[in-house]
Write an enzyme that holds these catalytic residues in place. Structure first.
Site, PDB file in Angstrom:
ATOM      1  N   CYS A 136       0.852  -1.199   0.000  1.00  0.00           N
ATOM      2  CA  CYS A 136       0.000   0.000   0.000  1.00  0.00           C
ATOM      3  C   CYS A 136       0.885   1.246   0.000  1.00  0.00           C
ATOM      4  CB  CYS A 136      -0.910  -0.037   1.233  1.00  0.00           C
ATOM      5  SG  CYS A 136      -1.835   1.483   1.502  1.00  0.00           S
TER       6      CYS A 136
ATOM      7  N   CYS B 252      -0.229   4.031   2.410  1.00  0.00           N
ATOM      8  CA  CYS B 252       0.071   3.699   3.807  1.00  0.00           C
ATOM      9  C   CYS B 252       1.555   3.862   4.111  1.00  0.00           C
ATOM     10  CB  CYS B 252      -0.311   2.255   4.117  1.00  0.00           C
ATOM     11  SG  CYS B 252      -1.957   1.785   3.571  1.00  0.00           S
ATOM     12  N   ASP B 253       2.418   3.310   3.243  1.00  0.00           N
ATOM     13  CA  ASP B 253       3.830   3.158   3.616  1.00  0.00           C
ATOM     14  C   ASP B 253       4.802   4.013   2.806  1.00  0.00           C
ATOM     15  OD1 ASP B 253       3.027   1.300   5.521  1.00  0.00           O
ATOM     16  OD2 ASP B 253       3.048  -0.331   4.085  1.00  0.00           O
TER      17      ASP B 253
HETATM   18  C1  FAD Z   1       0.909  -4.831   4.981  1.00  0.00           C
HETATM   19  C2  FAD Z   1      -0.277  -3.908   5.050  1.00  0.00           C
HETATM   20  C3  FAD Z   1      -0.114  -2.605   5.522  1.00  0.00           C
HETATM   21  C4  FAD Z   1      -1.209  -1.740   5.610  1.00  0.00           C
HETATM   22  N1  FAD Z   1      -1.013  -0.472   6.089  1.00  0.00           N
HETATM   23  C5  FAD Z   1      -2.056   0.366   6.188  1.00  0.00           C
HETATM   24  C6  FAD Z   1      -1.882   1.695   6.678  1.00  0.00           C
HETATM   25  O1  FAD Z   1      -0.767   2.100   7.027  1.00  0.00           O
HETATM   26  N2  FAD Z   1      -2.979   2.491   6.749  1.00  0.00           N
HETATM   27  C7  FAD Z   1      -4.221   2.088   6.343  1.00  0.00           C
HETATM   28  O2  FAD Z   1      -5.176   2.860   6.433  1.00  0.00           O
HETATM   29  N3  FAD Z   1      -4.421   0.829   5.877  1.00  0.00           N
HETATM   30  C8  FAD Z   1      -3.373  -0.030   5.787  1.00  0.00           C
HETATM   31  N4  FAD Z   1      -3.560  -1.287   5.275  1.00  0.00           N
HETATM   32  C9  FAD Z   1      -4.915  -1.678   4.854  1.00  0.00           C
HETATM   33  C10 FAD Z   1      -5.799  -2.013   6.075  1.00  0.00           C
HETATM   34  O3  FAD Z   1      -5.101  -2.904   6.931  1.00  0.00           O
HETATM   35  C11 FAD Z   1      -7.094  -2.616   5.563  1.00  0.00           C
HETATM   36  O4  FAD Z   1      -7.756  -1.660   4.765  1.00  0.00           O
HETATM   37  C12 FAD Z   1      -8.031  -3.043   6.705  1.00  0.00           C
HETATM   38  O5  FAD Z   1      -7.416  -3.968   7.566  1.00  0.00           O
HETATM   39  C13 FAD Z   1      -9.304  -3.658   6.125  1.00  0.00           C
HETATM   40  O6  FAD Z   1     -10.093  -4.129   7.173  1.00  0.00           O
HETATM   41  P1  FAD Z   1     -11.219  -5.250   6.927  1.00  0.00           P
HETATM   42  O7  FAD Z   1     -11.791  -5.506   8.263  1.00  0.00           O
HETATM   43  O8  FAD Z   1     -12.101  -4.835   5.823  1.00  0.00           O
HETATM   44  O9  FAD Z   1     -10.435  -6.518   6.373  1.00  0.00           O
HETATM   45  P2  FAD Z   1      -9.192  -7.341   6.975  1.00  0.00           P
HETATM   46  O10 FAD Z   1      -8.350  -6.499   7.845  1.00  0.00           O
HETATM   47  O11 FAD Z   1      -8.565  -7.966   5.779  1.00  0.00           O
HETATM   48  O12 FAD Z   1      -9.883  -8.470   7.886  1.00  0.00           O
HETATM   49  C14 FAD Z   1     -10.613  -9.500   7.298  1.00  0.00           C
HETATM   50  C15 FAD Z   1     -10.641 -10.671   8.243  1.00  0.00           C
HETATM   51  O13 FAD Z   1     -11.518 -11.666   7.706  1.00  0.00           O
HETATM   52  C16 FAD Z   1     -10.971 -12.952   7.944  1.00  0.00           C
HETATM   53  N5  FAD Z   1     -11.524 -13.902   6.963  1.00  0.00           N
HETATM   54  C17 FAD Z   1     -11.240 -14.008   5.636  1.00  0.00           C
HETATM   55  N6  FAD Z   1     -11.949 -15.006   5.091  1.00  0.00           N
HETATM   56  C18 FAD Z   1     -12.693 -15.557   6.080  1.00  0.00           C
HETATM   57  C19 FAD Z   1     -13.632 -16.643   6.150  1.00  0.00           C
HETATM   58  N7  FAD Z   1     -13.970 -17.361   5.081  1.00  0.00           N
HETATM   59  N8  FAD Z   1     -14.187 -16.948   7.361  1.00  0.00           N
HETATM   60  C20 FAD Z   1     -13.879 -16.225   8.471  1.00  0.00           C
HETATM   61  N9  FAD Z   1     -12.999 -15.182   8.443  1.00  0.00           N
HETATM   62  C21 FAD Z   1     -12.428 -14.853   7.279  1.00  0.00           C
HETATM   63  C22 FAD Z   1      -9.465 -12.739   7.810  1.00  0.00           C
HETATM   64  O14 FAD Z   1      -8.756 -13.729   8.549  1.00  0.00           O
HETATM   65  C23 FAD Z   1      -9.285 -11.349   8.420  1.00  0.00           C
HETATM   66  O15 FAD Z   1      -8.957 -11.406   9.787  1.00  0.00           O
HETATM   67  C24 FAD Z   1      -2.494  -2.173   5.203  1.00  0.00           C
HETATM   68  C25 FAD Z   1      -2.664  -3.483   4.723  1.00  0.00           C
HETATM   69  C26 FAD Z   1      -1.573  -4.354   4.642  1.00  0.00           C
HETATM   70  C27 FAD Z   1      -1.757  -5.759   4.141  1.00  0.00           C
END
Ligand code: FAD
Length: 405
Positions: A220, A223-224
């Site tokens: 991202c 983000c970074d």
């Molecule tokens: C390396 C990295 C760095 C980042 N840095 C930043 C940053 O600095 N600033 C920023 O704003 N954003 C950042 N992001 C993006 C941010 O982390 C995401 O936008 C945010 O976490 C999204 O949240 P979410 O709850 O939608 O999904 P996620 O955080 O992806 O959570 C989804 C969850 O669903 C679970 N899941 C998936 N499939 C299933 C299933 N079939 N059954 C049950 N559970 C399931 C997964 O295990 C996971 O825990 C970064 C992302 C990454 C990968």
């Protein structure tokens, strides 16, 4: 006694990688001992397994060990709750990342019986992010794991029930009741559900990549990218629209951004390609395969080199960028709803303005949703918005005369 779990194995062993991934997903710290390079490690493994080389062998802080454990055995050993207390809830949240946990906090505060189910560890991508510098309220930034822990604590405070290491396999509805089936074979029922399963960034699969995520390898730019202010060079892997867009964005921080494309031409729009051509800080390398990501020799654990192979000539070259950004696509975690909930052409879940999906009573929020911005603050915001939509949906359901239900 040492309080860290010790994993003994070898780089080539798929079961060792699986066990390491499982512990990592649960955000459990462990010490890795590669028996290929550590003679003490070989001795330890043989002592524990009647003279045999059984890997992975995992030694726990209480002195006990498991040899070649399955994920289920590991989950039981580390005390993960994998079965819910009840079978019927007001709301089931699938995915315990920032979006899902936010919805669960809102819902539980309004006395809705709420169950969160996560296939890995609670906290989602935020939980495995080294540092978050753009999440409001933390002027010095905050570690991703710390933020995730705080959100989980807040959910616990309101009585949200949470399962980890349990995948949801399917979700169906008969129009009244929603049935959520897990890979452990359990069925849970609810009046409303939220899908917040996020998306998975595609990786190149080159050796070294997994170990350097957050330590020089990123997914991202927003983000970074700012971490690299003033650096010489960044590498962007991927010559599609995201690669070029994010690459152009990164030029504001560094002297040079090198786009590395596997194919023999860029696949981004002509407009973006033209922009790249006239941006002196951009360089494009075509027909290059990533062979390896190498850490620095100084023991810092940070990215030191990206090793490339010219696919035409077979020649190898090393780049030494400050960081590498991988933009080779994103896989929405929606396999379990294919055919039952409307998806867009990228496989992301389509919702209406109130974040409801095509399946009545089932909402979606965060990175899994079509049109989402893939940012933490947006995921949290969508989680809150979904909670309010769910509350209205349940109120309307409660107001229906019995014969209409
Ligand atoms: C390396 C990295 C760095 C980042 N840095 C930043 C940053 O600095 N600033 C920023 O704003 N954003 C950042 N992001 C993006 C941010 O982390 C995401 O936008 C945010 O976490 C999204 O949240 P979410 O709850 O939608 O999904 P996620 O955080 O992806 O959570 C989804 C969850 O669903 C679970 N899941 C998936 N499939 C299933 C299933 N079939 N059954 C049950 N559970 C399931 C997964 O295990 C996971 O825990 C970064 C992302 C990454 C990968």
């Amino acid at each position: 006694m040492d309080d860290l779990i010790k994993v003994y194995g070898a780089g080539w062993c798929p079961d060792c990688r699986r066990a390491k991934r499982f512990l990592g997903d649960q955000r459990i710290s462990f010490e890795w001992h590669d028996i290929e390079v550590d003679p003490d490690g070989v001795r330890t493994v043989q002592e524990r397994n009647d003279g045999n080389d059984v890997i992975p062998t995992i030694i726990f802080p209480d002195g006990s060990h498991l040899a070649e454990p399955s994920n289920e055995e590991l989950a039981e050993k580390i005390g993960l709750e994998r079965m819910a207390m009840m079978h019927v809830y007001d709301l089931i949240v699938i995915g315990g990342g920032p979006a899902g946990l936010t919805t669960s906090i809102y819902a539980a505060r309004e006395n809705l019986q709420t169950l969160v189910i996560d296939s890995k560890g609670l906290g989602g991508q935020a939980g495995v992010t080294e540092r978050l510098d753009n999440y409001p309220g933390f002027p010095e930034g905050i570690g991703g794991a710390e933020l995730a822990d705080r959100i989980v604590l807040q959910a616990q405070r309101y009585g949200v029930e949470m399962l980890q290491a349990v995948s949801v396999k399917s979700i169906t509805s008969d129009g009244e009741e929603i049935d959520v089936e897990t890979a452990t074979g359990d069925h849970y029922h609810s009046r409303a559900a939220l899908i917040a399963t996020g998306s998975t960034y595609r990786m190149t699969g080159a050796p070294g990549e997994g170990d350097l995520i957050g330590a020089g390898i990123h997914f991202c730019a927003t983000c970074d990218g700012p971490f690299y202010q003033g650096a010489n060079q960044l590498v962007v892997l991927g010559g599609g629209n995201s690669g070029l867009e994010e690459g152009l964005f990164l030029t504001q921080f560094v002297d040079k951004v090198t786009i590395v494309q596997r194919g023999d031409r860029l696949t981004a729009t002509k407009l973006l390609q033209d922009k790249v051509k006239v941006t002196p800080k951009m360089e494009v390398l075509l027909d290059r395969e990533v062979l390896e990501f190498r850490p620095k020799d100084d023991g810092s654990g940070k990215l030191g080199a990206v090793v490339l192979e010219d696919r035409e000539s077979g020649a190898t070259e090393e780049l030494h960028p400050a960081g590498a950004f991988v933009f080779i696509g994103l896989d929405p975690n929606t396999g379990f709803v294919k055919g039952s909930v409307e998806l867009d052409d990228r496989g992301l879940i389509v919702t209406d303005m109130g974040l409801q999906t095509s399946m009545p009573g089932v909402f979606a929020a965060g990175d899994v949703r079509s049109g989402s911005t893939k940012q933490l603050a947006s995921a949290v915001g969508e989680g809150a918005a979904a909670a309010i939509g769910i509350r209205r949906y349940l109120e309307a359901l409660d107001a229906k005369p019995m014969h209409m239900m």
